[in-house]
Design an enzyme around this catalytic site. Structure first.
Site, mmCIF file in Angstrom:
data_model
loop_
_atom_site.group_PDB
_atom_site.id
_atom_site.type_symbol
_atom_site.label_atom_id
_atom_site.label_comp_id
_atom_site.label_asym_id
_atom_site.label_seq_id
_atom_site.Cartn_x
_atom_site.Cartn_y
_atom_site.Cartn_z
ATOM 1 N N CYS A 47 -62.417 -65.775 32.819
ATOM 2 C CA CYS A 47 -62.422 -66.008 31.375
ATOM 3 C C CYS A 47 -63.594 -65.344 30.663
ATOM 4 C CB CYS A 47 -62.418 -67.504 31.077
ATOM 5 S SG CYS A 47 -63.900 -68.361 31.631
ATOM 6 N N GLU A 120 -71.700 -73.028 36.618
ATOM 7 C CA GLU A 120 -70.325 -73.551 36.551
ATOM 8 C C GLU A 120 -69.622 -73.310 37.885
ATOM 9 O OE1 GLU A 120 -67.310 -71.739 36.349
ATOM 10 O OE2 GLU A 120 -67.928 -69.684 35.937
ATOM 11 N N GLY A 195 -50.747 -75.829 29.119
ATOM 12 C CA GLY A 195 -51.044 -75.185 30.397
ATOM 13 C C GLY A 195 -50.821 -76.153 31.540
ATOM 14 N N GLY A 197 -51.898 -75.066 35.013
ATOM 15 C CA GLY A 197 -52.588 -74.531 36.183
ATOM 16 C C GLY A 197 -53.782 -75.379 36.588
ATOM 17 N N ALA A 198 -54.626 -74.788 37.467
ATOM 18 C CA ALA A 198 -55.805 -75.498 37.955
ATOM 19 C C ALA A 198 -56.765 -75.835 36.818
ATOM 20 C CB ALA A 198 -56.524 -74.645 39.008
#
Length: 444
Positions: A47, A120, A195, A197-198
């Site tokens: 991202c 992160e 969304g 997803g993970a």
């Protein structure tokens, strides 16, 4: 030679990263097709960064001193052609890292030191998945495999030995921190999560930590029902998106869909519903963007996107970060040292071949005289191995100090070998091509 093309939140705007992300598959294919110049390719698209790690054939790139710049220009042209981004814009918003700097950069990236939010945790998994994708497509070379394997070990070491993971917060949690002042009561707020997803799972968990109980999931690919059942959430029914938007005070988007999912028409349709909320906050965590930036101009709509969120990232906690960078630096130095050791492998292999050829010849002569003893032969082979041990250790130590040629020249002079100092040719005096022994593979 290893090379990294990198464009990240440190060098480029999120609009450019968005465009590169949308064309990641095309860029990967374009780089992978150039097998004459690149023997391996791994693309990392997250991202807040777009990077290509390449194993460059120095001979194909030209003179060694110019190989890096020649390969870099080839990469920029390939990325430009595949993504549609002007090459001049790419040069101005990217960097190219060569040789030893590549390892230190990737190790820092995988450890979260180069992220928008330092420490992160998502990036380590993204790095692993980039390697998995390259393996699946057959584009990873042995040197890139080693690079990414060491990167994963280094990130685990940083996580286990420093406090950097707790010092930083995930993008999701940082976004919700920024939303804190806009949400009067989390438990009374309906949230639309776009969304499945993970990243959506992490977002849902972070929302529940804050007390959110009313969560509805929407998926443009039709996977909302399955995700909702697995996470005990509600699913937006077919044709029910506008109605759900109308009742949601917070919208969080984190889909990997290549096109914008929510735009002005969708929000205006929601506002037309009876009883629609007059104010709502939209958090766009998608890259490519899931939300058209134009929605921020609608009355009652506030938009937080990645670019805005990154500007509010907390300051690094210096002690944890300094300790983490020290670990990364040590790992990069060791990676470079191990790579340097490989430069003496041709000379070591030639030396071993020469010694054992001489030994085999003497044993054959002894057998022809009727002097054959398995115990004697075994002892002689053991002795040869013992005598080769110290030169092997010394050769690798010299290579680590940048003096591989010193050992190669000495081996050529003392034993009559003919090993090219560039490592391209390895011949014993008898003209035999020396092959690595099982214990001296290129990856050792």
């Amino acid at each position: 030679m290893l090379l990294c093309f990198t464009s990240s939140h440190r060098t480029a705007g999120f609009d450019l990263l968005d465009r590169l992300e949308r064309h990641a598959a095309a860029v990967t294919a374009a780089l992978s097709e150039n097998t004459e110049l690149f023997s391996g390719t791994v693309v990392l698209a997250t991202c807040n960064r777009f990077e290509a790690y390449l194993d460059v054939d120095v001979e194909a790139a030209g003179a060694e001193s110019d190989a890096g710049s020649a390969a870099a220009e080839t990469i920029i042209e390939a990325v430009s052609a595949a993504s549609g981004v002007d090459a001049r814009e790419l040069r101005a918003s990217s960097a190219v890292i060569v040789d030893e700097g590549v390892a230190e950069h990737l190790f820092a990236v995988s450890s979260g030191l180069e992220s928008v939010v330092v420490g992160e945790g998502e990036i380590a998994g993204q790095v692993r998945r980039a390697l998995d994708a390259a393996r699946a497509s057959g584009t990873v070379s042995s040197e890139l495999e080693r690079l990414f394997q060491v990167a994963s070990r280094t990130s685990r070491g940083v996580k286990n030995r420093t406090g950097i993971s707790s010092a930083g917060r995930s993008i999701v949690r940082l976004a919700l921190d920024l939303a804190e002042s806009r949400i009067a009561d989390w438990s009374a707020t309906r949230v639309l999560l776009v969304g499945t997803g993970a990243y959506a799972g992490a977002s849902l968990a972070a929302l529940r930590e804050r007390g959110v109980t009313d969560i509805h999931v929407y998926s443009p690919s039709g996977r909302a029902q399955k995700f909702a059942v697995a996470h005990a959430a509600g699913a937006v029914p077919a044709g029910g998106l506008a109605e759900t938007i109308a009742a949601s005070g917070l919208i969080v988007t984190c889909s990997v869909a290549p096109d914008v999912i929510l735009g002005v028409p969708e929000l205006e349709a929601a506002d037309a519903h009876p009883g629609a909320l007059t104010r709502r906050l939209v958090i766009d965590l998608g890259l490519p963007r899931n939300v058209d930036p134009a929605v921020a101009h609608l009355d009652g709509v506030e938009l937080l996107d990645l670019e805005t969120i990154s500007k509010h990232a907390p300051l690094e906690e210096l002690n944890a970060t300094d300790e983490a960078r020290a670990i990364v630096g040590d790992a990069a130095a060791e990676f470079a040292a191990r790579a340097a050791e490989q430069s003496v492998t041709p000379a070591l292999v030639a030396l071993r071949t020469h010694v054992f050829e001489v030994l085999d010849a003497e044993i054959a002569r002894a057998r022809s005289r009727g002097d054959s003893s398995e115990q004697t032969e075994a002892a002689l082979r053991h002795l040869a191995g013992v005598l080769l041990h110290t030169p092997s250790v010394r050769a690798r130590a010299l290579a680590r100090d940048g003096e591989a040629d010193t050992f190669t020249e000495a081996a050529n002079t003392l034993f009559g070998l003919d090993v090219d100092l560039t490592g391209d040719q390895t011949r014993s005096q008898g003209g035999l091509t020396a092959l690595p022994s099982p214990g001296e593979s290129a990856a050792s």
